[in-house]
Design a protein around this motif. Structure first.
Motif, short mmCIF file in Angstrom:
data_model
loop_
_atom_site.label_atom_id
_atom_site.label_comp_id
_atom_site.label_asym_id
_atom_site.label_seq_id
_atom_site.Cartn_x
_atom_site.Cartn_y
_atom_site.Cartn_z
N CYS A 143 3.59 -1.07 3.94
CA CYS A 143 3.04 0.25 3.60
C CYS A 143 4.22 1.18 3.34
O CYS A 143 5.19 1.19 4.09
CB CYS A 143 2.22 0.81 4.76
SG CYS A 143 0.71 -0.09 5.10
N TYR B 3 -2.22 0.91 -4.46
CA TYR B 3 -1.48 -0.30 -4.11
C TYR B 3 -0.82 -0.92 -5.33
O TYR B 3 -1.24 -0.71 -6.46
CB TYR B 3 -2.36 -1.32 -3.38
CG TYR B 3 -3.40 -2.02 -4.24
CD1 TYR B 3 -3.08 -3.18 -4.94
CD2 TYR B 3 -4.70 -1.54 -4.32
CE1 TYR B 3 -4.03 -3.83 -5.72
CE2 TYR B 3 -5.65 -2.19 -5.09
CZ TYR B 3 -5.31 -3.33 -5.78
OH TYR B 3 -6.26 -3.97 -6.55
N ASP C 17 -7.11 1.58 -1.14
CA ASP C 17 -6.45 1.06 0.05
C ASP C 17 -6.29 -0.44 -0.11
O ASP C 17 -7.13 -1.09 -0.74
CB ASP C 17 -7.29 1.32 1.30
CG ASP C 17 -7.34 2.78 1.69
OD1 ASP C 17 -6.58 3.57 1.12
OD2 ASP C 17 -8.15 3.12 2.56
N GLN D 132 0.87 -1.16 0.00
CA GLN D 132 0.00 0.00 0.00
C GLN D 132 0.91 1.22 0.00
O GLN D 132 1.80 1.34 0.84
CB GLN D 132 -0.91 0.02 1.22
CG GLN D 132 -1.77 1.27 1.26
CD GLN D 132 -2.80 1.23 2.36
OE1 GLN D 132 -3.65 0.38 2.37
NE2 GLN D 132 -2.70 2.17 3.30
#
Length: 156
Positions: free
Chosen positions: A65, A44, A58, A32
């Protein structure tokens, strides 16, 4: 003029689909990515079943992340910035819940960076290592170094 998230996203997506993922680790991963600053938003990157997917959503079930500006993401994808330098200088923040998430991020961007430079000898025989020859010598000896189309060193 400042870019919107959608403009940043499509620039990043187009650049990712222009790269050769032959050297990317073929284990499944998903990142992400959050663009910070101008044109901020979340998208993503997922590699699953031998397919690379990039979407503006998301992705909570991720390997890692990543938080950086659009310029840093584009620099990583184009091979102008290494992931190790981006992490070292605080240009990108990588957070992982999985044991190997950070390793997958580094592997992915290293594969892009290392593959973004291809050396093609011109009128010479043999194999050359671009990392062993200074850039100023490349044009002198007739070596043409191809990088991303926007970053080329050509013989003069």
């Amino acid at each position: 003029m400042k870019k919107t998230f959608i403009e940043n996203f499509y620039d990043i997506k187009k650049s990712l689909f222009d790269i050769d993922i032959e050297y990317v680790d073929k284990t499944d991963f998903s990142f992400q990515c959050e663009i910070l600053g101008d044109g901020n938003g979340i998208f993503y990157i997922e590699y699953k079943n031998n397919k690379l997917v990039i979407e503006p959503y998301d992705y909570y079930d991720n390997s890692a992340c990543l938080h950086a500006t659009a310029d840093i993401f584009m620099g990583l994808i184009s091979g102008k910035i290494t992931i190790n330098d981006a992490i070292r200088y605080g240009d990108i923040n990588v957070i992982s819940r999985a044991n190997d998430g950070v390793k997958k991020v580094i592997s992915f961007f290293d594969a892009i960076f290392n593959k973004s430079y291809t050396v093609i000898p011109l009128n010479l025989t043999g194999c050359w290592n671009a990392n062993a020859i200074p850039n100023f010598a490349l044009s002198f000896i007739g070596i043409f170094v191809m990088s991303c189309p926007s970053n080329m060193i050509s013989p003069e």
